[in-house]
Design an enzyme around this catalytic site. Structure first.
Site, PDB file in Angstrom:
ATOM      1  N   GLY A  18      14.137  -4.549 -39.245  1.00  0.00           N
ATOM      2  CA  GLY A  18      14.520  -5.812 -39.854  1.00  0.00           C
ATOM      3  C   GLY A  18      13.350  -6.634 -40.345  1.00  0.00           C
ATOM      4  CE  LYS A  37       8.506  -3.031 -35.088  1.00  0.00           C
ATOM      5  NZ  LYS A  37       9.348  -3.169 -33.875  1.00  0.00           N
ATOM      6  CD  GLU A  85       3.869   6.647 -25.531  1.00  0.00           C
ATOM      7  OE1 GLU A  85       3.572   7.838 -25.354  1.00  0.00           O
ATOM      8  OE2 GLU A  85       4.370   5.926 -24.643  1.00  0.00           O
ATOM      9  CB  VAL A  87       7.923   8.884 -29.041  1.00  0.00           C
ATOM     10  CG1 VAL A  87       8.907   9.711 -28.232  1.00  0.00           C
ATOM     11  CG2 VAL A  87       7.180   7.917 -28.132  1.00  0.00           C
ATOM     12  CG  ASP A 130      18.716  -5.435 -29.603  1.00  0.00           C
ATOM     13  OD1 ASP A 130      19.957  -5.268 -29.581  1.00  0.00           O
ATOM     14  OD2 ASP A 130      18.025  -5.223 -30.619  1.00  0.00           O
ATOM     15  CG  ASP A 148      12.934  -3.101 -31.465  1.00  0.00           C
ATOM     16  OD1 ASP A 148      12.269  -4.164 -31.427  1.00  0.00           O
ATOM     17  OD2 ASP A 148      13.746  -2.844 -32.355  1.00  0.00           O
TER      18      ASP A 148
END
Length: 556
Positions: A18, A37, A85, A87, A130, A148
């Site tokens: 988002g 990110k 990391e 994944v 969440d 997250d």
């Protein structure tokens, strides 16, 4: 080639959320691949989004094998970034889509790992808020890792979001989270219970297709027992229902309690395959036979000796000569009876027996005894049993799904929940679930937004873009709610809206009790269609803030 801080070489984009994009990147300093990110530039000026981004970096600093580890974070000329990391096993959602339903023992193992990661976060006072399959990554060994923490909150800290704002994905929110009550670790336990129910059955526990229907059902109805849909061990069915209890007091108090219960769900031992039976016959000992032969030989020798003695006696008897009786005058006398002679012979035979006949009978009896002994020995020999060998078997571990994003998945054509942390997407109905009649959404309290009228309009459309309909409804006046029913004019109207961006918002008239704001809006739908709206909004004052009272918009 794009570099971030001269260190991270961006290779490819692997996810889009988002407020950020996720890239596979190569760390030139440590020579390893990482997940980078990057916050998108349009959110760099939003203090709330920046704070959520920083909070995710802080929560990821928890060192636990079931939490995605944060390696680096900070600001760069390209914007805020978090290095994590990498994944490579995909998300839990990918595994659920590939397998449809997850084996109950594999699901228990995955859920126990998630519960262990939640317990580590809860010990440090962090609530995820969440938790959903898109936020659980699987490594190459199918070990789950929670990701997250964008809307995570310290349990003892003040929430950043406004009062009444609904954050998270409705399909995985606890009832107390939907009603705006104070939440604790048991809200994350409820979300894990929903994930476990969905892994086992492929369906949501309470059903519902739209956000409003999901909220209404979860607040009113108990979850469906998973054992009614699939065959489950009784202990598994019981712990799922306890994790999904509507009353938080009836749930597991801590994630560690749920983890311990899941670890008790073990796959039953595989049955031992029966091997062939082996019968071993023991040969009888020859000692009894030798003894019998010895007895037989002695009996035969004794019988022969007796025969010899009798024959010698018979040979001697004819040599006995009796003297001639004197000649007597013939006198007529009665003939003597032979009965005494026969009695004497019988008495002698009784004392001595008949030698030949008695010896033959003894020999036959002895042979019959030997034959019976040998036959009985063979008939009653006992077999020796061999125990069958035990064969240990093991069940294969679930195969990890294909590579997907490491944060929030990109939008897809399926009606699965989106990865937007504050979004309320539409979830496609479960295959076996029968939709219930649409229920009215829970009325939101009226919340007047402080500040100028134009800022109130901008705040309203930010909530709509985030699908936070409950908070958006709180910015309507009572008159607005009466004229425009929220069920159709908020939930029904904006379910297909991806975002609404205000190009301009300016106050055209204002007085102490009311104001008018001219707006120019761009609306983007979920299928990519763009709509352009212009016109005015009319607001009324409520205390120190403003409430939306009457729209006056038209297509441009």
């Amino acid at each position: 080639m794009r570099l971030v801080l001269g260190r991270y070489e961006l290779l490819e984009r692997i996810g889009r959320g988002g407020m950020a994009d996720v890239f596979r990147a190569h760390d030139r300093s440590l020579e390893r691949d990482v997940a980078l990110k990057m916050m998108r530039p349009e959110f760099a000026g939003d203090a709330e989004f920046v704070e959520r981004f920083h909070r995710e970096a802080e929560a990821g600093a928890i060192d636990h094998p079931n939490i995605v580890r944060v390696l680096d974070s900070g600001a760069s000329p390209d914007g805020q970034f978090i290095a994590m990391e990498l994944v490579n096993g995909g998300t839990l959602r990918d595994l659920m889509r590939a397998s449809g339903r997850v084996d109950q023992y594999a699901a228990a193992e995955i859920a126990a790992g998630i519960a262990d990661g939640l317990e580590a976060a809860h010990i440090r006072g962090v609530l995820h808020r969440d938790l959903k399959p898109e936020n659980v990554l699987l490594d190459t060994e199918s070990r789950p890792k929670i990701a997250d923490f964008g809307i995570a909150r310290l349990a003892a800290a003040t929430a950043i979001t406004k009062a009444g704002e609904l954050l998270g994905t409705p399909q995985y929110l606890a009832p107390e989270q939907m009603s705006g009550d104070v939440i604790d670790e048991r809200a994350d336990v409820y979300a894990l219970g929903v994930i476990l129910h969905e892994m086992l059955t492929g369906q949501q526990p309470t059903g519902g297709t739209t956000p409003s229907e999901i909220v209404a059902r979860r607040l009113r109805s108990d979850p469906r027992p998973p054992a009614r849909l699939v065959a489950l061990a009784p202990v598994m069915n019981a712990l799922v229902l306890r994790a999904l209890a509507r009353d938080p007091a009836r749930r597991f108090r801590r994630a560690a309690d749920l983890r311990d219960a899941l670890l008790q769900v073990r796959r039953p031992a595989a049955p031992v395959r029966a091997g062939p039976w082996v019968v071993r016959l023991r040969l009888p000992s020859v000692a009894p036979l030798v003894a019998a032969l010895a007895v037989l030989t002695a009996s035969i020798r004794d019988a022969a000796n007796r025969v010899d003695r009798v024959a010698a006696l018979r040979d001697a008897l004819p040599t006995i000569r009796l003297p001639a009786p004197p000649r007597m005058p013939v006198v007529a006398m009665p003939r003597p009876s032979l009965a005494p002679v026969a009695a004497g012979v019988a008495s002698w035979r009784a004392r001595h027996g008949a030698p030949q006949r008695r010896s033959a009978a003894a020999l036959m009896a002895l042979l019959a005894l030997v034959a019976a002994f040998i036959g009985g020995t063979l008939a009653f020999a006992r077999p020796t049993e061999l125990r069958p060998l035990a064969v240990a078997t093991s069940a294969p571990a679930p195969t990890a799904a294909m590579l997907a994003n490491t944060s929030s998945p990109a939008p897809s054509t399926s009606a699965e929940p989106t990865a937007e942390p504050i979004a309320v997407p539409i979830l496609a109905p479960a295959a076996a679930a029968t939709p219930a009649p649409t229920a009215a959404a829970t009325p939101a309290p009226v919340v007047a937004t402080e500040g100028d009228p134009a800022g109130t309009i901008l705040a309203f459309y930010e909530l709509i873009s985030g699908h936070d309909y409950a908070s958006a409804l709180g910015m309507w006046s009572d008159r607005m709610r009466a004229i425009y029913p929220p069920q159709t004019n908020i939930w029904g109207r904006f379910d297909r809206t991806r975002s609404i961006v205000a190009r301009s918002a300016s106050v055209t008239s204002a007085n102490p009790g009311s104001a008018a704001v001219a707006v120019d809006l761009i609306e983007t739908l979920s299928d990519g269609t763009i709509r352009h709206w212009v016109g005015s909004w009319y607001l009324v004052r409520s205390g120190p803030g403003w409430l939306l009272d009457q729209p006056g918009l038209r297509p441009a």
